[in-house]
Scaffold this active site. Structure first.
Site, PDB file in Angstrom:
ATOM      1  N   LYS A 102       1.952  -4.015   6.431  1.00  0.00           N
ATOM      2  CA  LYS A 102       2.385  -3.913   5.025  1.00  0.00           C
ATOM      3  C   LYS A 102       3.903  -3.670   4.961  1.00  0.00           C
ATOM      4  CE  LYS A 102      -1.536  -4.805   3.344  1.00  0.00           C
ATOM      5  NZ  LYS A 102      -1.742  -6.149   2.787  1.00  0.00           N
TER       6      LYS A 102
ATOM      7  N   TYR B 106      -2.192  -1.803  10.943  1.00  0.00           N
ATOM      8  CA  TYR B 106      -2.429  -2.299   9.582  1.00  0.00           C
ATOM      9  C   TYR B 106      -1.289  -1.881   8.650  1.00  0.00           C
ATOM     10  CZ  TYR B 106      -4.017  -2.280   4.767  1.00  0.00           C
ATOM     11  OH  TYR B 106      -4.061  -2.448   3.403  1.00  0.00           O
TER      12      TYR B 106
ATOM     13  N   SER C 213       0.835  -1.199   0.000  1.00  0.00           N
ATOM     14  CA  SER C 213       0.000   0.000   0.000  1.00  0.00           C
ATOM     15  C   SER C 213       0.875   1.256   0.000  1.00  0.00           C
ATOM     16  CB  SER C 213      -0.849  -0.036   1.269  1.00  0.00           C
ATOM     17  OG  SER C 213      -1.398   1.220   1.531  1.00  0.00           O
TER      18      SER C 213
HETATM   19  P1  NAD Z   1     -10.968  -7.592   0.968  1.00  0.00           P
HETATM   20  O1  NAD Z   1     -11.193  -7.637   2.439  1.00  0.00           O
HETATM   21  O2  NAD Z   1     -12.117  -7.276   0.089  1.00  0.00           O
HETATM   22  O3  NAD Z   1     -10.337  -8.984   0.482  1.00  0.00           O
HETATM   23  C1  NAD Z   1      -9.497  -9.760   1.300  1.00  0.00           C
HETATM   24  C2  NAD Z   1     -10.010 -11.191   1.259  1.00  0.00           C
HETATM   25  O4  NAD Z   1      -9.128 -12.010   2.035  1.00  0.00           O
HETATM   26  C3  NAD Z   1     -11.407 -11.349   1.863  1.00  0.00           C
HETATM   27  O5  NAD Z   1     -12.214 -12.060   0.943  1.00  0.00           O
HETATM   28  C4  NAD Z   1     -11.187 -12.150   3.147  1.00  0.00           C
HETATM   29  O6  NAD Z   1     -12.275 -12.999   3.426  1.00  0.00           O
HETATM   30  C5  NAD Z   1      -9.908 -12.908   2.820  1.00  0.00           C
HETATM   31  N1  NAD Z   1      -9.061 -13.269   3.970  1.00  0.00           N
HETATM   32  C6  NAD Z   1      -8.652 -12.449   4.973  1.00  0.00           C
HETATM   33  N2  NAD Z   1      -7.882 -13.135   5.841  1.00  0.00           N
HETATM   34  C7  NAD Z   1      -7.799 -14.413   5.373  1.00  0.00           C
HETATM   35  C8  NAD Z   1      -7.144 -15.594   5.833  1.00  0.00           C
HETATM   36  N3  NAD Z   1      -6.450 -15.619   6.972  1.00  0.00           N
HETATM   37  N4  NAD Z   1      -7.281 -16.727   5.099  1.00  0.00           N
HETATM   38  C9  NAD Z   1      -8.008 -16.729   3.956  1.00  0.00           C
HETATM   39  N5  NAD Z   1      -8.648 -15.653   3.488  1.00  0.00           N
HETATM   40  C10 NAD Z   1      -8.542 -14.500   4.186  1.00  0.00           C
HETATM   41  O7  NAD Z   1      -9.762  -6.576   0.716  1.00  0.00           O
HETATM   42  P2  NAD Z   1      -9.288  -5.895  -0.642  1.00  0.00           P
HETATM   43  O8  NAD Z   1      -9.717  -4.474  -0.625  1.00  0.00           O
HETATM   44  O9  NAD Z   1      -9.611  -6.756  -1.796  1.00  0.00           O
HETATM   45  O10 NAD Z   1      -7.707  -5.879  -0.376  1.00  0.00           O
HETATM   46  C11 NAD Z   1      -6.880  -6.918  -0.831  1.00  0.00           C
HETATM   47  C12 NAD Z   1      -5.467  -6.675  -0.359  1.00  0.00           C
HETATM   48  O11 NAD Z   1      -5.028  -5.399  -0.806  1.00  0.00           O
HETATM   49  C13 NAD Z   1      -5.289  -6.645   1.166  1.00  0.00           C
HETATM   50  O12 NAD Z   1      -4.051  -7.243   1.482  1.00  0.00           O
HETATM   51  C14 NAD Z   1      -5.273  -5.180   1.493  1.00  0.00           C
HETATM   52  O13 NAD Z   1      -4.576  -4.930   2.680  1.00  0.00           O
HETATM   53  C15 NAD Z   1      -4.547  -4.621   0.281  1.00  0.00           C
HETATM   54  N6  NAD Z   1      -4.838  -3.211   0.019  1.00  0.00           N
HETATM   55  C16 NAD Z   1      -6.129  -2.804  -0.122  1.00  0.00           C
HETATM   56  C17 NAD Z   1      -6.408  -1.462  -0.343  1.00  0.00           C
HETATM   57  C18 NAD Z   1      -7.819  -0.976  -0.459  1.00  0.00           C
HETATM   58  O14 NAD Z   1      -8.033   0.233  -0.322  1.00  0.00           O
HETATM   59  N7  NAD Z   1      -8.798  -1.830  -0.730  1.00  0.00           N
HETATM   60  C19 NAD Z   1      -5.356  -0.535  -0.463  1.00  0.00           C
HETATM   61  C20 NAD Z   1      -4.037  -0.998  -0.334  1.00  0.00           C
HETATM   62  C21 NAD Z   1      -3.786  -2.349  -0.101  1.00  0.00           C
HETATM   63  N1  UFG Z   2     -13.008  10.602   3.575  1.00  0.00           N
HETATM   64  C1  UFG Z   2     -14.018  11.475   3.917  1.00  0.00           C
HETATM   65  N2  UFG Z   2     -15.164  10.952   4.408  1.00  0.00           N
HETATM   66  C2  UFG Z   2     -15.370   9.605   4.567  1.00  0.00           C
HETATM   67  C3  UFG Z   2     -14.322   8.733   4.205  1.00  0.00           C
HETATM   68  C4  UFG Z   2     -13.150   9.258   3.710  1.00  0.00           C
HETATM   69  O1  UFG Z   2     -13.878  12.687   3.796  1.00  0.00           O
HETATM   70  O2  UFG Z   2     -16.436   9.208   5.043  1.00  0.00           O
HETATM   71  C5  UFG Z   2     -11.769  11.160   3.020  1.00  0.00           C
HETATM   72  C6  UFG Z   2     -10.551  10.844   3.864  1.00  0.00           C
HETATM   73  O3  UFG Z   2     -10.401  11.816   4.872  1.00  0.00           O
HETATM   74  C7  UFG Z   2      -9.449  10.884   2.811  1.00  0.00           C
HETATM   75  C8  UFG Z   2     -10.147  10.400   1.531  1.00  0.00           C
HETATM   76  O4  UFG Z   2     -11.530  10.567   1.765  1.00  0.00           O
HETATM   77  O5  UFG Z   2      -9.063  12.212   2.613  1.00  0.00           O
HETATM   78  C9  UFG Z   2      -9.863   8.925   1.232  1.00  0.00           C
HETATM   79  O6  UFG Z   2     -10.145   8.164   2.391  1.00  0.00           O
HETATM   80  P1  UFG Z   2     -10.280   6.577   2.361  1.00  0.00           P
HETATM   81  O7  UFG Z   2     -10.641   6.145   3.747  1.00  0.00           O
HETATM   82  O8  UFG Z   2     -11.183   6.147   1.250  1.00  0.00           O
HETATM   83  O9  UFG Z   2      -8.822   6.104   1.964  1.00  0.00           O
HETATM   84  P2  UFG Z   2      -7.430   6.347   2.684  1.00  0.00           P
HETATM   85  O10 UFG Z   2      -6.596   7.164   1.740  1.00  0.00           O
HETATM   86  O11 UFG Z   2      -7.596   6.845   4.043  1.00  0.00           O
HETATM   87  O12 UFG Z   2      -6.855   4.856   2.811  1.00  0.00           O
HETATM   88  C10 UFG Z   2      -7.102   3.835   1.846  1.00  0.00           C
HETATM   89  C11 UFG Z   2      -7.254   2.502   2.543  1.00  0.00           C
HETATM   90  C12 UFG Z   2      -5.960   2.076   3.162  1.00  0.00           C
HETATM   91  C13 UFG Z   2      -4.883   2.080   2.134  1.00  0.00           C
HETATM   92  C14 UFG Z   2      -4.803   3.434   1.496  1.00  0.00           C
HETATM   93  C15 UFG Z   2      -3.790   3.455   0.390  1.00  0.00           C
HETATM   94  O13 UFG Z   2      -8.245   2.597   3.549  1.00  0.00           O
HETATM   95  O14 UFG Z   2      -6.083   0.753   3.621  1.00  0.00           O
HETATM   96  O15 UFG Z   2      -6.073   3.789   0.944  1.00  0.00           O
HETATM   97  O16 UFG Z   2      -4.010   2.440  -0.502  1.00  0.00           O
HETATM   98  F1  UFG Z   2      -3.708   1.772   2.711  1.00  0.00           F
END
Ligand code: NAD
Ligand code: UFG
Length: 337
Positions: free
Chosen positions: A154, A150, A125
């Site tokens: 990463k 969290y 991330s």
């Molecule tokens: P998500 O929660 O939708 O998907 C993760 C999946 O992993 C889920 O289906 C969950 O059931 C499964 N899972 C969790 N722990 C498990 C375990 N121990 N064994 C088997 N399955 C398990 O999340 P996502 O948004 O698709 O994110 C995927 C990856 O990307 C994650 O590692 C997350 O940290 C990373 N990431 C996400 C974002 C974001 O904003 N969505 C940003 C940066 C990084």
């Molecule tokens: N925000 C609002 N109102 C809300 C939710 C979010 O104003 O109800 C704003 C936040 O303050 C921020 C922007 O929208 O300025 C984006 O916020 P998000 O929560 O959607 O995303 P973040 O950038 O905080 O973080 C996300 C994921 C993290 C990941 C990161 C980078 O939550 O897990 O993106 O990939 F690490």
């Protein structure tokens, strides 16, 4: 046909990546414990991909289960999405996050070593950069101390993989540092399924427009940005999914055995930009108000994408309008289902 293990393959980014892998002729094998996803997603993936995708239900913290999965299939690559991802929850329950995100990673690497499986792609991330002192942020920027357990998983995850690569020169791994993934598949059959009140901006916007939430709170209007709201690099989840397929291909031909890439569009958008784009893509008027800043939010970040553009041959194709349109189509479909 190449078997690729996709952990967390029923989740938001995983499900879209499984569809892209099928499109590119791979044979994805999904492992998921359904802790943050629904079993119905499997059937939807099958319908989009017009094939029956293998699915093993289980928890990757369970060593014996992980071993059984690796014994059952011969994998030519692993895309490791499975993790817990709620930043706020990680502050409340740090051990859950360290245990789930790191134990799973170690178990998979152990099996990868035992089976000589290479080409490992890790979900990292942009949180690893914290608030960079200049923008856009490129991969040479230092990692700053994580703001949450969290985020720390990463950073530690990247280090575990890097150390593992040093000790196993034939193993190839790539960390993809995602910026802010949003949007949904064009079929509106798969998308993000937030549990409870969404913590992230776009699902909160679509739920507000759908009448599930009464009002969106914008966290902070006094940042040092053109309109006072925070800036992020929002990326369409389908573009992000495609980057994983290219990363798999690149890992098998790269000279280094570990590398890492930003995956973003390179464009910074404010919260108000996102709201405007949503209103224009959906035709809905959004009820919002500006409230206090959210603790832990950084002011602005967006990616320098030169490395991923050049080495992986990947470039984001979809803009904010498509991100908002697809997120809204998905939200409307959810309301009907
Ligand atoms: P998500 O929660 O939708 O998907 C993760 C999946 O992993 C889920 O289906 C969950 O059931 C499964 N899972 C969790 N722990 C498990 C375990 N121990 N064994 C088997 N399955 C398990 O999340 P996502 O948004 O698709 O994110 C995927 C990856 O990307 C994650 O590692 C997350 O940290 C990373 N990431 C996400 C974002 C974001 O904003 N969505 C940003 C940066 C990084
Ligand atoms: N925000 C609002 N109102 C809300 C939710 C979010 O104003 O109800 C704003 C936040 O303050 C921020 C922007 O929208 O300025 C984006 O916020 P998000 O929560 O959607 O995303 P973040 O950038 O905080 O973080 C996300 C994921 C993290 C990941 C990161 C980078 O939550 O897990 O993106 O990939 F690490």
């Amino acid at each position: 046909m190449k078997n690729i293990l996709v952990t967390g393959g029923l989740g938001f980014i995983g499900s879209h990546t499984v569809v892209e892998l099928c499109d590119q002729g791979y044979n994805p094998v999904i492992v998921d414990n359904l802790s943050n996803s629904k079993i119905e997603v499997h059937d939807r993936i099958d319908r989009i991909a017009s094939k029956s995708v293998s699915f093993e239900e289980g928890d990757l913290r369970d060593k014996a289960f992980t071993e059984r999965v690796f014994d059952k299939f011969k994998f030519e690559g692993v895309i490791h999405f499975a993790a817990s991802k709620a930043v706020g929850e990680s502050v409340e329950k740090p051990l859950l996050y360290y245990e789930n995100n790191l134990t799973s990673l170690v178990n998979i690497l152990e099996q990868a070593k035992r089976h000589e499986t290479s080409n490992f792609i890790f979900s990292s991330s942009c949180t690893v950069y914290g608030q960079p002192d200049r923008l856009p942020v490129d991969e040479s920027f230092p990692k700053l101390p994580a703001e949450s357990p969290y985020g720390n998983t990463k950073q530690i995850g990247e280090e575990i993989i890097q150390d593992f690569c040093k000790a196993n020169s034939a193993f190839k791994a790539i960390s993809l540092r995602y910026f802010n993934p949003v949007g949904a598949h064009e079929s509106a059959m798969i998308g993000e399924l937030p549990l409870g009140v969404p913590a992230n901006l776009v699902p909160f916007i679509t739920q507000t427009a759908a009448g599930i939430r009464s009002q969106l709170s914008i966290f902070g209007g006094d940042y040092n940005t053109p309109d006072g709201t925070c800036i992020r690099d929002y990326i369409h989840v389908v573009d992000l999914a495609k980057a994983h397929v290219l990363a798999l291909e690149y890992s098998s031909r790269m000279n280094l055995n570990y590398d890492f890439f930003n995956v973003g569009t390179g464009k910074g958008c404010s919260v108000l930009d996102v709201i405007k784009a949503f209103e224009s893509a959906s035709g809905e008027k959004l009820n919002y108000k500006i409230v206090d800043r959210r603790p832990g939010d950084i002011e602005k970040i967006y990616a320098d994408t030169n490395k991923v553009n050049q080495l992986l041959g990947w470039k984001a194709e979809k803009g904010l309008n498509e991100m908002m349109k697809s997120a809204w189509e998905w939200q409307k479909k959810l309301a009907i289902d």
